[in-house]
Design a protein around this motif. Structure first.
Motif, PDB file in Angstrom:
ATOM      1  N   SER A  23      -9.743  -0.202  11.435  1.00 31.96           N
ATOM      2  CA  SER A  23     -10.614   0.218  10.344  1.00 31.96           C
ATOM      3  C   SER A  23     -11.216  -0.984   9.633  1.00 31.96           C
ATOM      4  O   SER A  23     -10.820  -2.125   9.850  1.00 31.96           O
ATOM      5  CB  SER A  23      -9.812   1.047   9.333  1.00 31.96           C
ATOM      6  N   GLY A  24     -12.182  -0.703   8.780  1.00 27.46           N
ATOM      7  CA  GLY A  24     -12.715  -1.745   7.921  1.00 27.46           C
ATOM      8  C   GLY A  24     -11.721  -2.100   6.845  1.00 27.46           C
ATOM      9  O   GLY A  24     -10.618  -1.560   6.788  1.00 27.46           O
ATOM     10  N   GLY A  25     -12.093  -3.009   5.991  1.00 26.34           N
ATOM     11  CA  GLY A  25     -11.179  -3.455   4.954  1.00 26.34           C
ATOM     12  C   GLY A  25     -10.863  -2.357   3.959  1.00 26.34           C
ATOM     13  O   GLY A  25     -11.736  -1.625   3.509  1.00 26.34           O
ATOM     14  N   VAL A  26      -9.590  -2.218   3.630  1.00 19.99           N
ATOM     15  CA  VAL A  26      -9.163  -1.266   2.617  1.00 19.99           C
ATOM     16  C   VAL A  26      -8.495  -2.024   1.475  1.00 19.99           C
ATOM     17  O   VAL A  26      -7.978  -3.124   1.671  1.00 19.99           O
ATOM     18  CB  VAL A  26      -8.180  -0.224   3.196  1.00 19.99           C
ATOM     19  N   GLU A  27      -8.512  -1.441   0.296  1.00 18.39           N
ATOM     20  CA  GLU A  27      -7.845  -2.047  -0.858  1.00 18.39           C
ATOM     21  C   GLU A  27      -6.702  -1.158  -1.294  1.00 18.39           C
ATOM     22  O   GLU A  27      -6.877   0.051  -1.486  1.00 18.39           O
ATOM     23  CB  GLU A  27      -8.804  -2.262  -2.022  1.00 18.39           C
ATOM     24  N   VAL A  28      -5.526  -1.758  -1.452  1.00 20.83           N
ATOM     25  CA  VAL A  28      -4.337  -1.047  -1.915  1.00 20.83           C
ATOM     26  C   VAL A  28      -3.904  -1.680  -3.232  1.00 20.83           C
ATOM     27  O   VAL A  28      -3.727  -2.901  -3.312  1.00 20.83           O
ATOM     28  CB  VAL A  28      -3.195  -1.134  -0.892  1.00 20.83           C
ATOM     29  N   VAL A  29      -3.761  -0.876  -4.267  1.00 16.01           N
ATOM     30  CA  VAL A  29      -3.289  -1.356  -5.568  1.00 16.01           C
ATOM     31  C   VAL A  29      -1.855  -0.886  -5.757  1.00 16.01           C
ATOM     32  O   VAL A  29      -1.580   0.322  -5.737  1.00 16.01           O
ATOM     33  CB  VAL A  29      -4.181  -0.846  -6.715  1.00 16.01           C
ATOM     34  N   ALA A  30      -0.943  -1.821  -5.931  1.00 13.49           N
ATOM     35  CA  ALA A  30       0.471  -1.482  -6.055  1.00 13.49           C
ATOM     36  C   ALA A  30       0.753  -0.780  -7.389  1.00 13.49           C
ATOM     37  O   ALA A  30       0.053  -0.992  -8.386  1.00 13.49           O
ATOM     38  CB  ALA A  30       1.325  -2.745  -5.950  1.00 13.49           C
ATOM     39  N   GLU A  31       1.784   0.034  -7.392  1.00 16.06           N
ATOM     40  CA  GLU A  31       2.203   0.706  -8.614  1.00 16.06           C
ATOM     41  C   GLU A  31       2.924  -0.280  -9.533  1.00 16.06           C
ATOM     42  O   GLU A  31       3.648  -1.153  -9.069  1.00 16.06           O
ATOM     43  CB  GLU A  31       3.122   1.882  -8.276  1.00 16.06           C
ATOM     44  N   HIS A  32       2.724  -0.127 -10.842  1.00 14.55           N
ATOM     45  CA  HIS A  32       3.366  -1.032 -11.796  1.00 14.55           C
ATOM     46  C   HIS A  32       4.268  -0.241 -12.741  1.00 14.55           C
ATOM     47  O   HIS A  32       4.161   0.981 -12.836  1.00 14.55           O
ATOM     48  CB  HIS A  32       2.311  -1.789 -12.616  1.00 14.55           C
ATOM     49  N   GLN A  33       5.145  -0.964 -13.431  1.00 15.14           N
ATOM     50  CA  GLN A  33       6.058  -0.337 -14.385  1.00 15.14           C
ATOM     51  C   GLN A  33       6.358  -1.304 -15.517  1.00 15.14           C
ATOM     52  O   GLN A  33       6.621  -2.486 -15.277  1.00 15.14           O
ATOM     53  CB  GLN A  33       7.363   0.056 -13.690  1.00 15.14           C
ATOM     54  N   LEU A  34       6.293  -0.819 -16.749  1.00 13.50           N
ATOM     55  CA  LEU A  34       6.688  -1.619 -17.902  1.00 13.50           C
ATOM     56  C   LEU A  34       8.203  -1.590 -18.027  1.00 13.50           C
ATOM     57  O   LEU A  34       8.809  -0.515 -18.116  1.00 13.50           O
ATOM     58  CB  LEU A  34       6.042  -1.084 -19.177  1.00 13.50           C
ATOM     59  N   ILE A  35       8.827  -2.766 -18.013  1.00 16.46           N
ATOM     60  CA  ILE A  35      10.278  -2.877 -18.144  1.00 16.46           C
ATOM     61  C   ILE A  35      10.584  -3.375 -19.559  1.00 16.46           C
ATOM     62  O   ILE A  35      10.289  -4.523 -19.897  1.00 16.46           O
ATOM     63  CB  ILE A  35      10.868  -3.864 -17.119  1.00 16.46           C
ATOM     64  N   VAL A  36      11.149  -2.518 -20.387  1.00 20.35           N
ATOM     65  CA  VAL A  36      11.427  -2.870 -21.786  1.00 20.35           C
ATOM     66  C   VAL A  36      12.831  -3.453 -21.879  1.00 20.35           C
ATOM     67  O   VAL A  36      13.820  -2.787 -21.539  1.00 20.35           O
ATOM     68  CB  VAL A  36      11.289  -1.639 -22.697  1.00 20.35           C
ATOM     69  N   ARG A  37      12.905  -4.692 -22.348  1.00 15.52           N
ATOM     70  CA  ARG A  37      14.187  -5.364 -22.482  1.00 15.52           C
ATOM     71  C   ARG A  37      14.372  -5.847 -23.934  1.00 15.52           C
ATOM     72  O   ARG A  37      13.655  -5.451 -24.836  1.00 15.52           O
ATOM     73  CB  ARG A  37      14.283  -6.531 -21.487  1.00 15.52           C
TER      74      ARG A  37
END
Length: 339
Positions: free
Chosen positions: A316-330
């Motif tokens: 396939s042509g180029g694809v973009e994947v954006v990873a999932e993020h999470q706020l870690i409160v410490r």
């Protein structure tokens, strides 16, 4: 004697070619067939001879990874995850450092060393939009990071803007209104620093607030030392602050050290948050609130996309994947978790 591919095929009731397709992770193998082959592999303790496989396919069995600096914890930890993910697919990783310099990044793309490897996972920070044609290379390539380099190439990135906005919302929810920003960014708006800064500013704007530039500490390099220097800049101006957002964790840790030196308590007087979720932040005192940007997902996705290109499973042509993020409160913003 060690089990052979023929033994696996006989036990699973399939052809040797089907076993080869399964161990090489080729597509178009039914779920049921794949399950039978994997069960036979497990029962017989079969181990793939990756050297023989690579020789027959005309490959080296090595992939290259080019990152700016391994002394920066994020890139060191990312490299470790990529090495582990590649090993699971039978590949060894050759790591190169570019220092984030455009000339060295261009050299990585065109180097004769690419003949020693089957593909490249590349995290450029010095390349410019006009360098995009240089990505038209004759080998599989996966880009990491946030540069606006368009082309027929896969790109795995993180949610920089959304993650920074989450930090701003968290600090505002605690009643913090005089938030310092530690770190500099590319004025062309192409890098992670720009995206994180914009996400932070958007979070303030949603609450009807504007950021006072006097509360910004410049740090061209993102290290503990420059984070400390940037924090001193802000405090020496005499502006009041009740929170600090470091554009990455090492900037935030450097800033937190200076707050301690100036007699300010974290988080009682000043809350502190960073970005990247490096291991050091879990063991600092107080432990550091941060954004976990999906580093493991980034590593495994990048390796998977590259191996799919190598195996012919992906054309396939180029694809973009954006990873999932999470706020870690410490603890540095009033949380209790250190892990």
């Amino acid at each position: 004697m060690s089990a052979t591919m023929r033994d696996v095929a006989r036990l699973a009731g399939v052809s040797v070619k089907t076993v080869s397709n399964v161990v090489n992770d080729f597509p178009h193998v039914s779920v049921a067939t794949r399950a039978r082959v994997l069960a036979a592999i497990a029962e017989l303790g079969y181990q793939m001879n990756f050297s023989a496989r690579n020789l027959s396919l005309g490959r080296t069995g090595m992939i290259a990874l080019a990152v700016p600096e391994l002394r920066l914890p994020y890139f060191a930890e990312l490299s470790d995850e990529i090495i582990v993910a590649a090993a699971e697919r039978g590949y060894t990783v050759l790591v190169e450092q570019t220092g984030g310099m455009r000339e060295r990044e261009l050299e990585v793309l065109a180097s004769a060393r690419r003949r020693m490897t089957d593909g490249l996972i590349f995290s450029p920070i010095g390349l410019r939009p006009e360098d995009a044609p240089q990505l038209e290379v004759g080998y599989p390539l996966v880009l990491l990071g946030e540069r606006a380099l368009h082309g027929n190439v896969h790109h795995v990135s993180m949610a920089n803007s959304a993650g920074a906005r989450a930090v701003a919302e968290h600090l505002l929810a605690q009643g913090r209104r005089r938030i310092a920003l530690v770190g500099s960014y590319d004025a062309r708006g192409a890098g992670a620093g720009s995206l994180r800064t914009q996400g932070f500013l958007d979070g303030l704007a949603d609450a009807g607030l504007r950021h006072d530039s006097a509360r910004t500490g410049e740090a061209l390099d993102w290290t503990r030392t420059t984070g400390a220097e940037a924090m001193r800049q802000v405090l020496d101006r005499g502006v009041e602050i009740d929170a600090v957002f470091g554009l990455n964790d090492v900037l935030a840790l450097g800033a937190m050290r200076v707050l301690f030196e100036r007699g300010l308590r974290v988080p009682d007087d000043v809350a502190v948050a960073g970005f990247d979720d490096i291991e050091d932040g879990r063991f600092s005192r107080p432990s550091l609130t941060t954004v976990q940007p999906g580093r493991s997902q980034i590593a495994r996705t990048a390796v998977g996309l590259l191996v799919d290109r190598l195996s012919g499973a992906d054309s396939s042509g180029g694809v973009e994947v954006v990873a999932e993020h999470q706020l870690i409160v410490r603890e540095s913003t009033g949380g209790t978790a250190a892990g």
